[in-house]
Design a protein around this motif. Structure first.
Motif, PDB file in Angstrom:
ATOM      1  N   VAL A  22      51.110  23.829  48.480  1.00 20.39           N
ATOM      2  CA  VAL A  22      49.459  24.312  48.157  1.00 20.39           C
ATOM      3  C   VAL A  22      50.228  24.216  46.425  1.00 20.39           C
ATOM      4  N   GLN A  23      49.321  23.634  45.727  1.00 16.33           N
ATOM      5  CA  GLN A  23      50.210  23.955  44.499  1.00 16.33           C
ATOM      6  C   GLN A  23      49.745  25.733  43.291  1.00 16.33           C
ATOM      7  N   GLY A  24      48.311  25.962  44.204  1.00 14.52           N
ATOM      8  CA  GLY A  24      48.257  27.061  43.975  1.00 14.52           C
ATOM      9  C   GLY A  24      47.656  27.583  42.411  1.00 14.52           C
ATOM     10  N   ALA A  25      47.492  28.683  41.565  1.00 16.06           N
ATOM     11  CA  ALA A  25      47.160  28.568  40.489  1.00 16.06           C
ATOM     12  C   ALA A  25      47.759  29.570  39.729  1.00 16.06           C
ATOM     13  N   VAL A  26      47.581  29.474  38.355  1.00  8.20           N
ATOM     14  CA  VAL A  26      48.241  30.566  36.847  1.00  8.20           C
ATOM     15  C   VAL A  26      47.998  31.475  37.433  1.00  8.20           C
ATOM     16  N   LYS A  27      48.977  32.181  37.427  1.00 13.06           N
ATOM     17  CA  LYS A  27      48.678  33.643  37.645  1.00 13.06           C
ATOM     18  C   LYS A  27      48.446  34.532  35.799  1.00 13.06           C
ATOM     19  N   PRO A  28      47.561  35.133  35.406  1.00 11.69           N
ATOM     20  CA  PRO A  28      47.755  35.406  34.324  1.00 11.69           C
ATOM     21  C   PRO A  28      48.587  36.499  34.065  1.00 11.69           C
ATOM     22  N   ARG A  29      49.213  36.291  32.776  1.00 16.50           N
ATOM     23  CA  ARG A  29      49.755  37.377  32.612  1.00 16.50           C
ATOM     24  C   ARG A  29      49.615  38.582  31.378  1.00 16.50           C
ATOM     25  N   LEU A  30      50.616  40.031  30.923  1.00 22.71           N
ATOM     26  CA  LEU A  30      50.013  40.310  30.751  1.00 22.71           C
ATOM     27  C   LEU A  30      49.084  40.365  28.640  1.00 22.71           C
ATOM     28  N   PRO A  31      48.558  40.835  28.327  1.00 24.56           N
ATOM     29  CA  PRO A  31      48.005  40.095  27.005  1.00 24.56           C
ATOM     30  C   PRO A  31      49.215  40.477  25.491  1.00 24.56           C
ATOM     31  N   GLN A  32      49.355  39.009  24.646  1.00 24.47           N
ATOM     32  CA  GLN A  32      50.672  38.977  23.752  1.00 24.47           C
ATOM     33  C   GLN A  32      50.318  40.343  23.290  1.00 24.47           C
ATOM     34  N   SER A  33      49.302  40.951  22.962  1.00 20.83           N
ATOM     35  CA  SER A  33      49.632  42.064  22.087  1.00 20.83           C
ATOM     36  C   SER A  33      50.550  43.773  22.642  1.00 20.83           C
ATOM     37  N   LEU A  34      51.231  42.793  24.265  1.00 22.58           N
ATOM     38  CA  LEU A  34      51.555  44.065  24.601  1.00 22.58           C
ATOM     39  C   LEU A  34      53.240  43.598  24.447  1.00 22.58           C
ATOM     40  N   VAL A  35      53.106  42.822  24.311  1.00 18.82           N
ATOM     41  CA  VAL A  35      54.780  41.931  24.367  1.00 18.82           C
ATOM     42  C   VAL A  35      55.075  41.884  23.740  1.00 18.82           C
ATOM     43  N   LEU A  36      54.244  41.385  22.184  1.00 16.98           N
ATOM     44  CA  LEU A  36      54.761  40.429  20.948  1.00 16.98           C
ATOM     45  C   LEU A  36      54.975  41.820  20.434  1.00 16.98           C
ATOM     46  N   HIS A  37      55.842  42.240  19.010  1.00 17.67           N
ATOM     47  CA  HIS A  37      54.970  43.392  18.336  1.00 17.67           C
ATOM     48  C   HIS A  37      56.898  42.629  17.229  1.00 17.67           C
ATOM     49  N   ARG A  38      54.957  42.717  16.100  1.00 17.47           N
ATOM     50  CA  ARG A  38      54.977  42.982  14.965  1.00 17.47           C
ATOM     51  C   ARG A  38      56.207  43.200  13.877  1.00 17.47           C
ATOM     52  N   GLU A  39      57.459  43.160  13.774  1.00 19.27           N
ATOM     53  CA  GLU A  39      58.700  44.046  13.004  1.00 19.27           C
ATOM     54  C   GLU A  39      58.696  45.208  13.290  1.00 19.27           C
ATOM     55  N   GLN A  40      58.125  46.329  14.052  1.00 20.67           N
ATOM     56  CA  GLN A  40      58.344  46.904  14.812  1.00 20.67           C
ATOM     57  C   GLN A  40      57.874  47.428  16.158  1.00 20.67           C
ATOM     58  N   TYR A  41      58.323  47.955  17.153  1.00 26.31           N
ATOM     59  CA  TYR A  41      57.735  48.112  18.843  1.00 26.31           C
ATOM     60  C   TYR A  41      56.597  49.159  18.403  1.00 26.31           C
ATOM     61  N   GLN A  42      55.123  49.210  18.674  1.00 25.79           N
ATOM     62  CA  GLN A  42      53.681  49.771  18.616  1.00 25.79           C
ATOM     63  C   GLN A  42      53.531  50.079  19.607  1.00 25.79           C
ATOM     64  N   VAL A  43      53.122  50.741  20.413  1.00 23.64           N
ATOM     65  CA  VAL A  43      52.140  51.329  21.711  1.00 23.64           C
ATOM     66  C   VAL A  43      50.786  51.821  21.455  1.00 23.64           C
ATOM     67  N   ALA A  44      50.453  51.805  20.149  1.00 22.52           N
ATOM     68  CA  ALA A  44      49.061  52.826  19.797  1.00 22.52           C
ATOM     69  C   ALA A  44      48.043  51.952  20.830  1.00 22.52           C
ATOM     70  N   GLU A  45      47.896  50.911  20.785  1.00 21.13           N
ATOM     71  CA  GLU A  45      46.659  50.130  21.499  1.00 21.13           C
ATOM     72  C   GLU A  45      47.603  49.946  22.591  1.00 21.13           C
ATOM     73  N   GLU A  46      48.337  50.404  23.740  1.00 21.59           N
ATOM     74  CA  GLU A  46      48.799  49.857  24.656  1.00 21.59           C
ATOM     75  C   GLU A  46      47.479  50.079  25.945  1.00 21.59           C
ATOM     76  N   GLN A  47      47.259  51.164  26.520  1.00 18.43           N
ATOM     77  CA  GLN A  47      46.155  51.941  27.188  1.00 18.43           C
ATOM     78  C   GLN A  47      45.252  50.563  27.371  1.00 18.43           C
ATOM     79  N   PRO A  48      44.352  50.332  26.533  1.00 19.91           N
ATOM     80  CA  PRO A  48      43.629  49.594  26.573  1.00 19.91           C
ATOM     81  C   PRO A  48      43.542  48.081  27.245  1.00 19.91           C
TER      82      PRO A  48
END
Length: 276
Positions: free
Chosen positions: A195-221
């Motif tokens: 069975v091929q199955g389906a592509v499982k969604p991953r976390l949004p890029q905003s949660l794993v891609l941090h530009r210049e410094q790590y940011q958590v301000a918008e994590e929960q939404p």
């Protein structure tokens, strides 16, 4: 998603679920990106055998991965014998697909070869006594394994990693006849998908891609949005509507979620890793 018909942006967005992907992507694609973006874990295999030379090609791809200081501190044990695959399945949470797949690869964080090299030259390899040396071997094994996985999927094969190979490290080590300073860090089942199955969604890029410094301000939404995307995916796949937050609470909220792997330091010490 029909990967052949999708444009590059649709291919990228397809990894995240409806409305969760980035708004921009490269305007061009290629077979490598299509294979990577289309990854899905396969847990049901046909009884079709692998083509001759498949194993050797996958290992060549694995050996093409980067390796720290050219230490190449990994090995892989290829298990094709049905009885041994069955015993390893029993040691890995009784996962039936390990019995189904014609090939089960056990990826080894392997400092034993360097120990033997030192013994051959009458030299104590002191650097291998430290946690860093084990971390290097673990990373080397993971990089090699991922190369092999991508190679297998590019050939139309299905794969799935098996972290539960670490449930009983000493027993797995005995089954594979591993020397001291060698550790089976995870497995990988390889075969033709039933069975091929389906592509499982991953976390949004905003949660794993941090530009210049790590940011958590918008994590929960963002997590709330991902909970809905993964919950909808799970429901559509007949797995019940369990979201990411619920899964993480179950998986790492208590030591019980580690399924016996809470004793990893003890097991590594028993298998010859000083971990200073």
């Amino acid at each position: 998603m029909d990967r052949d018909a999708a444009n590059p942006l649709e291919q990228v967005q397809g990894r995240y679920g409806a409305g969760q992907g980035p708004e921009t992507a490269l305007e061009a694609t290629n077979p490598v990106l299509e294979t990577l973006l289309g990854h899905r874990s396969i847990r049901s295999f046909t009884d079709q055998k692998l083509a001759p030379g498949t194993l050797e090609t996958l290992v060549a791809a694995a050996q093409s991965a980067p390796t720290s200081s050219n230490l190449q501190a990994w090995s892989v044990v290829a298990v094709e014998d049905a009885a041994r695959r069955g015993r390893l399945a029993d040691l890995s949470g009784r996962q039936g697909f390990i019995r189904q797949a014609p090939l089960f690869l056990c990826w080894i964080a392997d400092n034993s070869r360097l120990v033997r090299l030192g013994e051959a030259h009458q030299k104590k390899m002191e650097g291998l006594d430290y946690l860093e040396a084990f971390m290097v071997a673990l990373v080397d094994a993971a990089l090699a394994a991922q190369n092999a996985l991508v190679a297998a999927e590019s050939l139309g094969l299905g794969t799935v990693y098996v972290g539960q190979l670490r449930q009983h490290p000493e027993q797995v080590s005995a089954e594979l006849n591993l020397p001291p300073n060698a550790f089976a860090c995870f497995g990988m089942a390889v075969g033709h998908p039933a069975v091929q199955g389906a592509v499982k969604p991953r976390l949004p890029q905003s949660l794993v891609l941090h530009r210049e410094q790590y940011q958590v301000a918008e994590e929960q939404p963002a997590i709330t949005g991902y909970d809905k995307a993964l919950g909808d995916f799970s429901l559509a796949q007949g797995m019940g509507q369990q979201d990411w937050t619920q899964r993480m609470m179950s998986r790492v909220g208590t030591a019980a979620g580690l399924s016996g792997r809470h004793r990893m330091r003890e097991a590594l010490t028993a298998l010859g890793f000083p971990l200073k």
